[in-house]
Design a protein around this motif. Structure first.
Motif, short mmCIF file in Angstrom:
data_model
loop_
_atom_site.label_atom_id
_atom_site.label_comp_id
_atom_site.label_asym_id
_atom_site.label_seq_id
_atom_site.Cartn_x
_atom_site.Cartn_y
_atom_site.Cartn_z
N LEU A 27 0.82 -1.21 0.00
CA LEU A 27 0.00 0.00 0.00
C LEU A 27 0.86 1.26 0.00
CD1 LEU A 27 -2.82 -1.08 2.47
CD2 LEU A 27 -2.96 -0.91 -0.02
N TYR A 28 1.92 1.28 0.79
CA TYR A 28 2.82 2.44 0.83
C TYR A 28 3.47 2.65 -0.54
CZ TYR A 28 6.70 5.47 2.16
OH TYR A 28 7.61 6.50 2.22
N ALA A 29 3.96 1.57 -1.14
CA ALA A 29 4.57 1.67 -2.46
C ALA A 29 3.56 2.20 -3.48
CB ALA A 29 5.12 0.31 -2.89
N ALA A 30 2.33 1.73 -3.39
CA ALA A 30 1.29 2.16 -4.31
C ALA A 30 0.98 3.65 -4.15
CB ALA A 30 0.03 1.33 -4.10
N VAL A 31 0.89 4.11 -2.92
CA VAL A 31 0.62 5.53 -2.68
C VAL A 31 1.74 6.39 -3.26
CG1 VAL A 31 0.45 7.29 -0.88
CG2 VAL A 31 -0.88 5.20 -0.69
N GLU A 32 2.98 5.98 -3.03
CA GLU A 32 4.11 6.74 -3.56
C GLU A 32 4.10 6.74 -5.08
OE1 GLU A 32 6.14 8.76 -2.05
OE2 GLU A 32 5.42 8.27 -0.06
N ALA A 33 3.79 5.60 -5.69
CA ALA A 33 3.73 5.52 -7.15
C ALA A 33 2.62 6.42 -7.70
CB ALA A 33 3.52 4.07 -7.59
N CYS A 34 1.50 6.47 -7.00
CA CYS A 34 0.38 7.34 -7.41
C CYS A 34 0.81 8.80 -7.42
CB CYS A 34 -0.81 7.19 -6.47
SG CYS A 34 -1.80 5.74 -6.74
N ALA A 45 9.38 0.69 -7.52
CA ALA A 45 9.80 -0.72 -7.48
C ALA A 45 11.32 -0.83 -7.38
CB ALA A 45 9.28 -1.46 -8.70
N GLN A 46 12.02 0.02 -8.12
CA GLN A 46 13.48 0.01 -8.06
C GLN A 46 13.98 0.52 -6.71
OE1 GLN A 46 15.37 2.39 -11.07
NE2 GLN A 46 17.39 1.59 -10.60
N LEU A 47 13.38 1.60 -6.23
CA LEU A 47 13.80 2.18 -4.95
C LEU A 47 13.62 1.19 -3.80
CD1 LEU A 47 14.68 4.60 -3.19
CD2 LEU A 47 12.27 5.28 -3.12
N PHE A 48 12.47 0.51 -3.78
CA PHE A 48 12.17 -0.42 -2.70
C PHE A 48 12.63 -1.85 -2.99
CE2 PHE A 48 8.35 2.43 -1.47
CZ PHE A 48 9.17 3.26 -0.75
N ASP A 49 13.27 -2.05 -4.14
CA ASP A 49 13.76 -3.37 -4.54
C ASP A 49 12.65 -4.42 -4.47
OD1 ASP A 49 15.65 -5.19 -5.48
OD2 ASP A 49 16.30 -5.75 -3.47
N CYS A 50 11.54 -4.07 -5.09
CA CYS A 50 10.42 -5.02 -5.15
C CYS A 50 9.95 -5.13 -6.60
CB CYS A 50 9.28 -4.57 -4.23
SG CYS A 50 8.45 -3.05 -4.70
N ASP A 51 9.13 -6.10 -6.88
CA ASP A 51 8.62 -6.32 -8.22
C ASP A 51 7.56 -5.28 -8.56
OD1 ASP A 51 7.04 -7.60 -10.45
OD2 ASP A 51 8.52 -9.17 -10.10
N LYS A 53 4.94 -5.85 -10.06
CA LYS A 53 3.65 -6.49 -9.78
C LYS A 53 3.21 -6.23 -8.34
CE LYS A 53 5.01 -10.38 -12.21
NZ LYS A 53 5.07 -11.82 -12.36
N THR A 54 4.17 -6.12 -7.44
CA THR A 54 3.86 -5.82 -6.04
C THR A 54 3.23 -4.45 -5.93
OG1 THR A 54 5.69 -7.22 -5.30
CG2 THR A 54 4.86 -5.58 -3.73
N VAL A 55 3.79 -3.48 -6.63
CA VAL A 55 3.26 -2.12 -6.60
C VAL A 55 1.88 -2.10 -7.26
CG1 VAL A 55 3.65 0.29 -7.22
CG2 VAL A 55 5.60 -1.18 -6.67
N ARG A 56 1.73 -2.79 -8.39
CA ARG A 56 0.43 -2.85 -9.07
C ARG A 56 -0.64 -3.50 -8.18
NH1 ARG A 56 3.37 -4.95 -13.59
NH2 ARG A 56 4.13 -3.21 -14.79
N ARG A 57 -0.25 -4.53 -7.46
CA ARG A 57 -1.21 -5.17 -6.55
C ARG A 57 -1.62 -4.19 -5.45
NH1 ARG A 57 -0.50 -10.56 -2.80
NH2 ARG A 57 -2.58 -10.44 -1.91
N GLY A 58 -0.66 -3.41 -4.94
CA GLY A 58 -0.98 -2.39 -3.97
C GLY A 58 -1.95 -1.36 -4.53
N LEU A 59 -1.75 -0.98 -5.79
CA LEU A 59 -2.67 -0.03 -6.43
C LEU A 59 -4.07 -0.62 -6.52
CD1 LEU A 59 -0.32 1.26 -9.26
CD2 LEU A 59 -1.30 2.64 -7.41
N GLN A 60 -4.13 -1.90 -6.88
CA GLN A 60 -5.43 -2.57 -6.95
C GLN A 60 -6.10 -2.59 -5.57
OE1 GLN A 60 -5.22 -6.73 -8.02
NE2 GLN A 60 -7.35 -6.76 -8.70
N GLU A 61 -5.34 -2.87 -4.54
CA GLU A 61 -5.88 -2.90 -3.18
C GLU A 61 -6.34 -1.52 -2.73
OE1 GLU A 61 -2.87 -4.75 -0.81
OE2 GLU A 61 -3.24 -6.72 -1.66
N LEU A 62 -5.65 -0.48 -3.19
CA LEU A 62 -6.07 0.89 -2.85
C LEU A 62 -7.42 1.22 -3.48
CD1 LEU A 62 -2.88 3.11 -3.21
CD2 LEU A 62 -4.12 2.58 -1.12
N HIS A 63 -7.60 0.76 -4.72
CA HIS A 63 -8.83 1.07 -5.44
C HIS A 63 -9.97 0.11 -5.11
CE1 HIS A 63 -5.76 3.24 -7.79
NE2 HIS A 63 -6.73 4.13 -7.86
N GLN A 64 -9.65 -1.04 -4.55
CA GLN A 64 -10.66 -2.03 -4.14
C GLN A 64 -10.32 -2.49 -2.73
OE1 GLN A 64 -10.43 -5.11 -7.06
NE2 GLN A 64 -11.05 -3.80 -8.73
#
Length: 83
Positions: A27-34, A45-51, A53-64
């Motif tokens: 969720l934090y990664a998604a908010v920052e990406a937004c 994703a590069q900053l947090f060394d995550c995939d 897809k992880t950020v996209r899933r967070g975006l999906q969870e933010l919207h749903q």
């Protein structure tokens, strides 16, 4: 496009990110990406060394928000080891 965050801000963001649980990290990664808009997913994703897809899933969870109940980051039984 956007400019990268200053190094001290990136360090602070990474510190917070590492202190969070799995779901809160997404969720934090998604908010920052937004906040960043176009290219934000890749940068975060590069900053947090995550995939990405992880950020996209967070975006999906933010919207749903009902798609992932609070307090659970995995499906029941996902972390259990088979005996």
């Amino acid at each position: 496009m956007f400019a990268n965050y200053p190094l001290d801000v990136e360090r602070a963001m990474l510190h917070v990110f590492c202190s969070l649980g799995e779901r809160d990290r997404r969720l934090y990664a998604a908010v920052e990406a937004c906040k960043l808009g176009h290219g934000g997913i890749g940068y975060i994703a590069q900053l947090f060394d995550c995939d990405r897809k992880t950020v996209r899933r967070g975006l999906q969870e933010l919207h749903q928000p009902a798609s992932s109940p609070p307090g659970r980051s995995r499906k029941k039984g996902a972390a259990e080891n088979p005996a």
